[in-house]
Write an enzyme that holds these catalytic residues in place. Structure first.
Site, short mmCIF file in Angstrom:
data_model
loop_
_atom_site.label_atom_id
_atom_site.label_comp_id
_atom_site.label_asym_id
_atom_site.label_seq_id
_atom_site.Cartn_x
_atom_site.Cartn_y
_atom_site.Cartn_z
N CYS A 208 -7.44 1.48 2.46
CA CYS A 208 -9.14 1.14 1.31
C CYS A 208 -8.59 0.08 -0.28
CB CYS A 208 -9.70 1.69 1.35
SG CYS A 208 -11.75 0.92 0.05
N ASP B 87 -10.38 -7.30 0.47
CA ASP B 87 -9.58 -5.89 1.14
C ASP B 87 -8.58 -6.27 2.54
OD1 ASP B 87 -10.57 -2.96 1.14
OD2 ASP B 87 -9.82 -3.43 3.19
N SER C 210 0.73 -1.19 0.05
CA SER C 210 -0.18 -0.22 0.11
C SER C 210 0.97 1.51 -0.16
CB SER C 210 -0.96 0.03 0.81
OG SER C 210 -1.27 -1.38 1.22
N HIS D 210 -14.19 -1.38 4.22
CA HIS D 210 -14.90 0.29 4.97
C HIS D 210 -15.68 1.34 4.72
CE1 HIS D 210 -10.44 -0.08 5.65
NE2 HIS D 210 -9.89 -0.96 4.26
#
Lengths: 623, 362
Positions: free
Chosen positions: A380, A361, A323, A367
Site C-alpha cells: 500500500c 496509490d 516498493s 486498500h
C-alpha cells in the site's frame, strides 16, 4: 724559348715540401694518439661499464598470472600458451623468399606481411619483429619442425589470459588487456617488466597485485641481437595467487538464462558469509577479444548497442527501488516508535495538508483499512506516504543508511558507486535547493531521488535475512599460493551497525514479507504455487516516466522504454536463510509479474538443485 | 746508373708491410668469428696483391711516366661508363663486372690521378706556372666530380687529396694555398647544402652527438668507441673482446676492424700498429725525398701521404673524431680492391726506390 730548368732549385722546393709533410703527418698521428689515449686510458672505466652493460642483459621472466575459480572449482580465468612468429631480419638471407615459404606453412594474410614490412623499414634490423601473433597449435608445430630451414625465424611461446566461461562472467571477473600508456603512468614499471597485460576491470583489476605475481630476473650474456649466449644467474618468477570466488557459476548461468530477452540484473548473496553467489548483468559480453585488443569495429558495435552490454548493471546500474524498500522503511518507522500495528485508511491517494497534489496509490480505489503488516503485503503506497511524512527525510536518511542505502557495500570490485539516499544536505549540495516535503512523501515508496544498485538491494536483503547482522558482500573467499599450494580461507567481514532495530521488529517485517509470497493478498502470491520452502520477499515496480495528475498508466500500451522497471527482493529459507536475492528487470512491468517469478525460479534452482534441500528425505519441510 | 746500386728490394719496407698483413690475419680471424674460409679468401687476395706489388716494383718509373696519360685516360672513360650504366640502370654503380672479379675504376684513379698530375707538372718548371697549375687542377677535379656523382664521397675526397698533394709538393705558393683554403671554408656552408646527401649530413651531425640516436645513425660510432675505450691499455685479449665477439661492432671485418683490434689488443697493440704505419709512411717519404727526378718525387710523396690519410681517416672515424665514411683501414680491412691498390702503390714506391737514377737530370 725553352726555359732553363734549375734542377737544384726544383729539388729544393720538393724537399722542403716533403719535410713539411713529415711534420704534417707527425701532427696528425699525434692527434690520433691523443684521442686513443683519451679513450683507452682516461675514459677506460666509463667505456668498460658501457661494454659490460651492453653484454649483460637483465631479462625479466614474466610470472604466471593467478587463476580464478568459482566456489565449485570451475575455472573462470586461466592462461593459455600461445605462439608468436618472430623474425630477426639480420639473420634472414632472402626476406621475400622466406616470407613466401612461410606462407606455405602457416596462414599469413597480406595485412600481416604489409605490417611486418613497415616494421622492417622503421626498426633496426637487429631487432626482432612479430610477423604473426597467436599461432594455432598445429601451425606452431609445423613451424617448429621446419624452423631450422629458416635462419632468423623464431617461435616464441607466451601465456595469454583466457576466460572459458566467456559472457557468463564478464561483469564479475572482468578482463585483462594490454598495458596502455594510461596504465603506465600509474603502475610501478619495475613490477611489470616483461609483462604485457594488466587487469582492466572486475576481479582482474581489483586483485591485480595479488594475481600478478612477481617477475623473475635472469642476468644473461647477450649478443648485439639480444640473443642469450649464456645465462649467468636467475631468480625464478613467483606465480600470482590462485583466487577462489564464492560465485556459483551454475546459478550464474541460470540467472542469465532467466533474464533472457530482458535487460536487467540479478545479485544473489549467501547471507551468513556475504559470498556473492550470482552477479549478473544482462546482456553481457565475451571478454576474450579484449585481451589482445578488441577491433575498433567490434568495440563500437558493443558500445553503440542499445542494450548496453558493456554496462555492469549489477554494480553500476542505479535504479529507483520502488516498493522493494518498504520493509526497510517500516523498520525505520518501528525504530522511531511508529509501530507496525499503526492503522490508517487508504482511499487510493494522499495529499499533504494545504496542497492539492494527489499522491496516488498503485491501486486506484485504495486498500481501505490497512496496518503496517497489510501495507507490506499489499504494498500500500498511501501507508508509506504517511509513514514517510511522519518520519521526515532526516530520520529516513539516517535509518535507511544503516541498511546500506546510499553507501558503498564494500564489495571487492573496482569503482563501486554509492547509489543515492537523498537528504537535505545532499540536495543543498547537489542542487542548491531546499528539501520539499513532497519529496519526502515519494521517497517513502522508493521513488524520487533515491537510487539503489542491485548489489545494494541484495546486500540489504541479506542483512534482513540475518536479522540485522550486516556482512560485507564479497567475491573472494579463499586464496591459494600457487607454489606452496597452501590455501587460505578468508573470513567474512561482519560489519558492526547501530541500526537500533530490535529482533522483534525484524521478526515482524520478515513475517509480513513472508505473506507477500505466502499470504492470500500478497503481491507476489503468484509465485508461491508448489513452493517447497518458506521465503520472504517484496515486489517493486519503479516508474520510469512520471505520470501527470490526470493521466493513466496503461501497462499494455506504453512504449517499452517508458515501461516500469520490475523489481523483487527476497530470501529463503526463512529460518536459516541460504540465499538473499535482488532481481531488477528493466521495463519488465510490475514486480510481481516479471521479477518475482525469476527470483522464485532461481531460489528453487539454488536450494533444490544446487544445495539439494527439500528432497524426498525431508518432505516435512514442505509446509 | 750503376746496376749494382739497384737493390733487389727494400727489406725493411717489405717487412713492415708483411707485419701489418700478418696482424690483419690475426684480427680478421677474431673479427670474422673464427671463419677460416674468410681468412683463406683474404690471404688469396693479399697474396695476389703482393705478387702484383713485386711485379710493379720491377717496372721502371720511366715506363710509368710514359704510360701515365693513357692510364688516366682509360680511367676517366671507365668512370664515365660506370656512371652511364648507373644512370641507365637507375641505380648507383661503382664497379665494372669483369666476370672474374669486379673492378672499380675509382680505385684505378687513386693511382692514375697522382701519376697524371705528376706527369703534367714534371714537364714544366717548378713551381708550376698558372697554365700548368690550372691544367693539373682540372685533371684532379674531373675524376673527383665523376666519383662524387657515383656517389662515393669518401673515395672522391681521397682521389682529390692525392692529386692536390702532388700540386702541393710541386711548390705552389703558400699565399695561394691559404687563399684557396679561405675560399673553401667560406663556401663550405653552400657545399653542405648542395653537395652532401642527406645521409652524409646525418653522419657528420652524428659525429657531434652520436648519443642523440644511439640505435640509428649513432650506433656504429657508439659501439666502436665503446669497444676501443673498454679495451684499455693491454686489451681484453685475442678472441676475448665482448664488443667484437658478441657482434656489437658493425662492419667489424671491414671498415671497423680497428675497433676490434683496439678492444682486444689495447693501447699497446694500437701503438705497435701505429708505429708500423708511421714507419711505412716515413719510409715512403724518405723514398720520395731521395728520388732523383721530379716525377718520382711528386708521385712518391703523394702516395706516401695518401697512405697516411687512409689510416688517419679510418682510425679517426672509428674512434669518433671524423664522420663515418666508407674508408677501409689500409692493409688491415677485409676487402679486395683496396688492398690491390695499396700494394700496387707500394710497388710503385719500391720501383722508385730501386730506380733512383732514372731520368736523373731530366
Amino acid at each position: 724559348m725553352i726555359p732553363v730548368r734549375d734542377y737544384l732549385k726544383e729539388s729544393k722546393i720538393i724537399h722542403n715540401r716533403i719535410v713539411f709533410l713529415f711534420g704534417f703527418v707527425s701532427l696528425m698521428a699525434l692527434i690520433l694518439i691523443v684521442r686513443l689515449i683519451h679513450l683507452q686510458i682516461s675514459q677506460h672505466q666509463h667505456f668498460s661499464t658501457l661494454a659490460q652493460n651492453n653484454r649483460i642483459d637483465i631479462i625479466s621472466l614474466p610470472p604466471v598470472r593467478g587463476l580464478i575459480y568459482d566456489r565449485n572449482g570451475e575455472v573462470l580465468a586461466q592462461n593459455f600458451r600461445v605462439y608468436n612468429l618472430e623474425i630477426l631480419p639480420d639473420k634472414v638471407e632472402n626476406m621475400d623468399e622466406t616470407l613466401n615459404e612461410l606462407r606455405q606453412l602457416i596462414d599469413l594474410s597480406d595485412d600481416n606481411i604489409r605490417q611486418f614490412k613497415t616494421l622492417l623499414k622503421r626498426r633496426p634490423s637487429f631487432e626482432r619483429q612479430t610477423l604473426r601473433a597467436n599461432l594455432k597449435e598445429d601451425e606452431a608445430a609445423r613451424l617448429a619442425v621446419n624452423q631450422h630451414r629458416y635462419p632468423g625465424v623464431e617461435l616464441r611461446a607466451r601465456l595469454q589470459r583466457n576466460y572459458p566461461k566467456g559472457e557468463l562472467i564478464s561483469h564479475v571477473v572482468g578482463y585483462v588487456g594490454r598495458i596502455s600508456s594510461e596504465d603506465l603512468a600509474q603502475i610501478d614499471n619495475k613490477r611489470y617488466r616483461g609483462l604485457e597485460y594488466i587487469g582492466k576491470s572486475g576481479i582482474e583489476s581489483y586483485y591485480e597485485s595479488s594475481l600478478l605475481g612477481k617477475s623473475g630476473v635472469q642476468r644473461a650474456e647477450t649478443n648485439a641481437h639480444g640473443r642469450v649466449v649464456r645465462s649467468l644467474e636467475q631468480t625464478e618468477p613467483v606465480a600470482g595467487q590462485t583466487m577462489y570466488l564464492g560465485l556459483d557459476i551454475k546459478l550464474q548461468r541460470k540467472s542469465i538464462e532467466a533474464l533472457e530477452g530482458f535487460e536487467g540484473a540479478v545479485v544473489a548473496i549467501e547471507p551468513k558469509t556475504g559470498d556473492i553467489l550470482a552477479f549478473v548483468s544482462v546482456p553481457g559480453f565475451d571478454p576474450n577479444p579484449f585481451v589482445n585488443g578488441i577491433s575498433r569495429k567490434n568495440y563500437d558495435l558493443l558500445r553503440s548497442s542499445p542494450r548496453t552490454p558493456l554496462l555492469n548493471r549489477a554494480l553500476y546500474g542505479r535504479y529507483a527501488p520502488g516498493s522493494t524498500i518498504k520493509g526497510f522503511i517500516s523498520l525505520v518507522g518501528i525504530k522511531n516508535d511508529i509501530g507496525h500495528d499503526t492503522k490508517i485508511f487508504c482511499p487510493g491517494w494522499f495529499t499533504l495538508p494545504g496542497h492539492k497534489h494527489r499522491y496516488r496509490d498503485w491501486k486506484k480505489n485504495g486498500h481501505g483499512q490497512v496496518n503496517g503488516h497489510s501495507a507490506v503485503v499489499q504494498s500500500c503506497d498511501v501507508y508509506y506516504y504517511r509513514l514517510a511524512k511522519r518520519l521526515g527525510i532526516d530520520r529516513l536518511h539516517e535509518g535507511m543508511s544503516h541498511f546500506g542505502f546510499g553507501q558503498k557495500s564494500g564489495v571487492d570490485l573496482p569503482g563501486e558507486p554509492s547509489g543515492l539516499m537523498p537528504s537535505r544536505d545532499w540536495k543543498q549540495r547537489a542542487r542548491s535547493q531546499p528539501w520539499y516535503p513532497g519529496e519526502t512523501v515519494i521517497t517513502g515508496i522508493g521513488q524520487g531521488y533515491m537510487l539503489v544498485t542491485p548489489l545494494q538491494l541484495a546486500s540489504a536483503t541479506a542483512m534482513l535475512a540475518n536479522r540485522g547482522q550486516k556482512v560485507e558482500p564479497r567475491f573472494l573467499t579463499a586464496v591459494e599460493n600457487a607454489q606452496s599450494q597452501v590455501r587460505t580461507e578468508i573470513a567474512p567481514t561482519l560489519v558492526e551497525t547501530n541500526a537500533g532495530v530490535s529482533q522483534r521488529s525484524y521478526a515482524q517485517i520478515i513475517e509480513s514479507m513472508e505473506d507477500v509470497i505466502h499470504g492470500q493478498r500478497g503481491t507476489a502470491r503468484g509465485i508461491s504455487e508448489g513452493i517447497k520452502y518458506q521465503m520472504a520477499g517484496k515486489t517493486g515496480t519503479a516508474q520510469v516516466k512520471s505520470i501527470a495528475q490526470n493521466e493513466k498508466y496503461d501497462e499494455e500500451n506504453v512504449e517499452k522504454k517508458f515501461k516500469d522497471h520490475s523489481l523483487f527482493v527476497g530470501f529463503a529459507p526463512l529460518d536459516d536463510p541460504k540465499i538473499a536475492i535482488a532481481v531488477v528487470v528493466e521495463h519488465g512491468g510490475s514486480g510481481g509479474r516479471t521479477a518475482a517469478p525469476i527470483a522464485r525460479k532461481l531460489l528453487d534452482y539454488y536450494l533444490l538443485d544446487r544445495l539439494g534441500m527439500y528432497q524426498e528425505e525431508s518432505p516435512d519441510d514442505n509446509s | 746508373m750503376n746496376a749494382s746500386h739497384q737493390k733487389f728490394i727494400d727489406i725493411p719496407l717489405l717487412t713492415a708491410i708483411l707485419m701489418v698483413c700478418g696482424l690483419s690475419l690475426i684480427v680478421l680471424y677474431s673479427a670474422g668469428g673464427e671463419d677460416m674460409k674468410l681468412l683463406a679468401k683474404h690471404s688469396v687476395r693479399v697474396g695476389f696483391a703482393f705478387v702484383l706489388m713485386l711485379i710493379v716494383s720491377r717496372i721502371s718509373p720511366s715506363f710509368l711516366y710514359r704510360w701515365s696519360p693513357y692510364l688516366y685516360g682509360v680511367g676517366l672513360v671507365l668512370l664515365l661508363i660506370v656512371l652511364a650504366v648507373g644512370i641507365i640502370g637507375k641505380g648507383a654503380q661503382r664497379w665494372i663486372d669483369l666476370g672474374l672479379f669486379r673492378f672499380q675504376p675509382a680505385e684505378l684513379m687513386k693511382l692514375a690521378v697522382p701519376m697524371m698530375v705528376a706527369w703534367v707538372l714534371a714537364r714544366w718548371t717548378l713551381p708550376p706556372r698558372p697554365l700548368a697549375l690550372i691544367t693539373s687542377i682540372i685533371l684532379v677535379l674531373l675524376p673527383t666530380a665523376l666519383v662524387i656523382l657515383q656517389p662515393d664521397l669518401g673515395t672522391a675526397i681521397l682521389i682529390a687529396s692525392t692529386g692536390l698533394l702532388v700540386i702541393f709538393l710541386s711548390g705552389v705558393g703558400w699565399k695561394l694555398i691559404v687563399g684557396v683554403l679561405a675560399i673553401l671554408s667560406a663556401i663550405a656552408p653552400a657545399l653542405w647544402v648542395l653537395v652532401l646527401h642527406d645521409y652524409q649530413r646525418r653522419r657528420v651531425l652524428t659525429l657531434f652527438d652520436p648519443w642523440a640516436d644511439p640505435l640509428g645513425a649513432g650506433y656504429h660510432t657508439i659501439q666502436s668507441i665503446i669497444a676501443i675505450g673498454s679495451g684499455g691499455i693491454d686489451g681484453k685479449g685475442w678472441l676475448a673482446g665482448s664488443q667484437s665477439q658478441l657482434e656489437f661492432i658493425p662492419e667489424r671485418s671491414t671498415d671497423f676492424i680497428f675497433a676490434v683490434f683496439a678492444e682486444e689488443f689495447g693501447l699497446l697493440g694500437v701503438f705497435v700498429l701505429l708505429a708500423l704505419y708511421l714507419f711505412l709512411v716515413f719510409k715512403s717519404l724518405m723514398i720520395a725525398f731521395y728520388a732523383h727526378d721530379t716525377y718520382s718525387r711528386l708521385l712518391a710523396g703523394s702516395l706516401s701521404v695518401t697512405f697516411f690519410l687512409y689510416v688517419f681517416v679510418n682510425i679517426g672515424m672509428v674512434s669518433g673524431i671524423l664522420p663515418v665514411v666508407g674508408v677501409p683501414l689500409p692493409l688491415m680491412s677485409y676487402g679486395g680492391t683496396s688492398i690491390v691498390t695499396l700494394m700496387v702503390a707500394f710497388g710503385i714506391l719500391m720501383s722508385i726506390d730501386r730506380h733512383k737514377n732514372f731520368l736523373a737530370r731530366r
